[in-house]
Scaffold this active site. Structure first.
Site, mmCIF file in Angstrom:
data_model
loop_
_atom_site.group_PDB
_atom_site.id
_atom_site.type_symbol
_atom_site.label_atom_id
_atom_site.label_comp_id
_atom_site.label_asym_id
_atom_site.label_seq_id
_atom_site.Cartn_x
_atom_site.Cartn_y
_atom_site.Cartn_z
ATOM 1 N N HIS A 125 0.804 -1.118 0.141
ATOM 2 C CA HIS A 125 0.073 -0.004 -0.068
ATOM 3 C C HIS A 125 1.022 1.327 0.057
ATOM 4 O O HIS A 125 0.300 2.312 -0.303
ATOM 5 C CB HIS A 125 -1.003 -0.016 1.420
ATOM 6 C CG HIS A 125 -1.877 -0.941 1.282
ATOM 7 N ND1 HIS A 125 -3.013 -1.303 0.085
ATOM 8 C CD2 HIS A 125 -2.391 -1.941 2.343
ATOM 9 C CE1 HIS A 125 -3.777 -2.225 0.457
ATOM 10 N NE2 HIS A 125 -3.455 -2.585 1.539
ATOM 11 N N ASP A 162 -2.956 -10.628 -2.539
ATOM 12 C CA ASP A 162 -3.381 -10.156 -1.291
ATOM 13 C C ASP A 162 -4.691 -9.878 -1.511
ATOM 14 O O ASP A 162 -5.296 -9.387 -2.559
ATOM 15 C CB ASP A 162 -2.651 -8.826 -0.764
ATOM 16 C CG ASP A 162 -3.115 -8.344 0.652
ATOM 17 O OD1 ASP A 162 -2.175 -8.729 1.634
ATOM 18 O OD2 ASP A 162 -4.053 -7.592 0.853
ATOM 19 N N HIS A 164 -6.268 -7.213 -0.444
ATOM 20 C CA HIS A 164 -6.592 -5.869 -0.622
ATOM 21 C C HIS A 164 -5.621 -5.542 -1.841
ATOM 22 O O HIS A 164 -4.520 -5.893 -2.072
ATOM 23 C CB HIS A 164 -6.075 -5.044 0.595
ATOM 24 C CG HIS A 164 -6.756 -5.332 1.850
ATOM 25 N ND1 HIS A 164 -6.377 -6.286 2.866
ATOM 26 C CD2 HIS A 164 -8.071 -4.985 2.342
ATOM 27 C CE1 HIS A 164 -7.204 -6.446 3.625
ATOM 28 N NE2 HIS A 164 -8.073 -5.625 3.706
ATOM 29 N N ASP A 246 -4.626 -12.902 3.443
ATOM 30 C CA ASP A 246 -5.948 -12.333 3.965
ATOM 31 C C ASP A 246 -7.036 -12.887 3.244
ATOM 32 O O ASP A 246 -8.221 -12.300 3.396
ATOM 33 C CB ASP A 246 -5.901 -11.248 4.460
ATOM 34 C CG ASP A 246 -5.013 -10.059 3.307
ATOM 35 O OD1 ASP A 246 -4.891 -10.741 2.216
ATOM 36 O OD2 ASP A 246 -4.799 -9.014 3.548
#
Length: 309
Positions: A125, A162, A164, A246
């Site tokens: 991120h 991931d 996200h 995740d």
């Protein structure tokens, strides 16, 4: 050739406070899992610090200076609602990025076939001028630029599974014809980036969106029909994996239904493309995964597969 494991004790010293999902217990669980007998032949190496030159190929000097100046002497300070700093955070972040650079060096030297970096804080991120989303430096981005600067590679790919979207990694790729970024992620979900139509200036960005409740079947379909063919056509000289776990059905921060076999499957698929295009050269680094038990079992499946390819 062997699989290398890069880690460093300082990555356990990045304290995030009570109740924070990105906690030292995540990495402790991963390292315990990788101490099992089946991993006795891992080539275990201490991650060095990344140099500021390596970091600043991706991040602005201003960001680096602001992070250093914000490190508290005691306690915890918040950069935003998700991202915090403690006295050990800057050292941990340097070693997390340094692990990926050192893994690149080992793979490019032919010392190992592939590598996994068991590090934190995560990185995908982090934007060039902003730390966010639990991430301080973009570890995989720093590694990708190191591969090009230090080893003369041109075409480098990042595959991010991931749950996200890796907004920071997409930012690096979207204006670069020689950097591929492909992501599967739950949609909508933090950070709200990674739309289907985001392809970058040169078509080197591929986003596969998964609705809440999607399972391994939808994940594999998106990989097989969109992301993996695009990666194959890109023909990279080195592949990185942003390995977030995740999307597992037990994870508390998302709503997908993947299981360990799904992560083993995609690891083998990416490794097959690495064998086809870049002599098997593959560097994976830990991103998310916030149920420590599920994270540990997923990493075991991932690293076990890397050792078998």
């Amino acid at each position: 050739m062997a699989t290398a494991l890069f880690t460093h004790w300082s990555c356990l010293e990045h304290e995030t406070g009570p109740g924070h999902p990105e906690c030292p217990a995540r990495l402790s669980a991963v390292l315990r899992a990788l101490d099992a007998e089946r991993f006795q032949y891992l080539d275990r190496r201490q991650a060095p610090r990344a140099t500021l030159d390596q970091i600043e190929r991706v991040h602005t000097p201003d960001l680096v200076a602001r992070l250093q100046a914000s490190i508290p002497i005691t306690g915890i300070v918040s950069l935003d609602g998700d991202t915090v700093l403690s006295p050990g955070s800057f050292e941990a972040a340097l070693h997390a990025a340094g692990a990926v650079c050192a893994a690149v060096d080992a793979v490019m030297a032919g010392e190992v076939r592939n590598a996994f970096c068991a590090v934190r804080p995560p990185g995908h991120h982090a934007e060039p001028g902003q730390s966010m989303g639990f991430c301080l430096f973009n570890n995989v981005g720093v590694g990708a630029e190191h591969a090009r600067f230090a080893h003369g590679l041109r075409r480098v790919a990042i595959v991010d599974f991931d749950v996200h979207h890796g907004n920071g990694s997409q930012t690096l790729a979207e204006h670069d014809p020689d950097l591929f970024y492909g992501s599967t992620h739950e949609w909508p979900l933090y950070p709200g980036t990674g739309a289907l139509g985001d392809t970058g200036d040169y078509g080197t960005v591929v986003n596969v969106l998964l609705r809440a409740g999607s399972t391994g079947a939808e994940f594999r379909e998106g990989m097989k029909t969109r992301l993996l063919p695009a990666l194959d056509a890109f023909a990279p000289e080195l592949i990185f994996i942003s390995a977030g776990f995740d999307a597992h059905r037990a994870d508390p921060l998302a709503d997908l239904g993947l299981v360990e076999d799904d992560f083993a499957w995609i690891t083998a698929e990416i490794a097959a493309l690495a064998a086809r295009h870049c002599q098997g050269r593959l560097v994976s680094t830990l991103e998310g995964g916030y149920d420590p038990m599920a994270l540990a079992s997923c990493v075991a499946a991932h690293v076990g597969t890397l050792m078998e390819v």
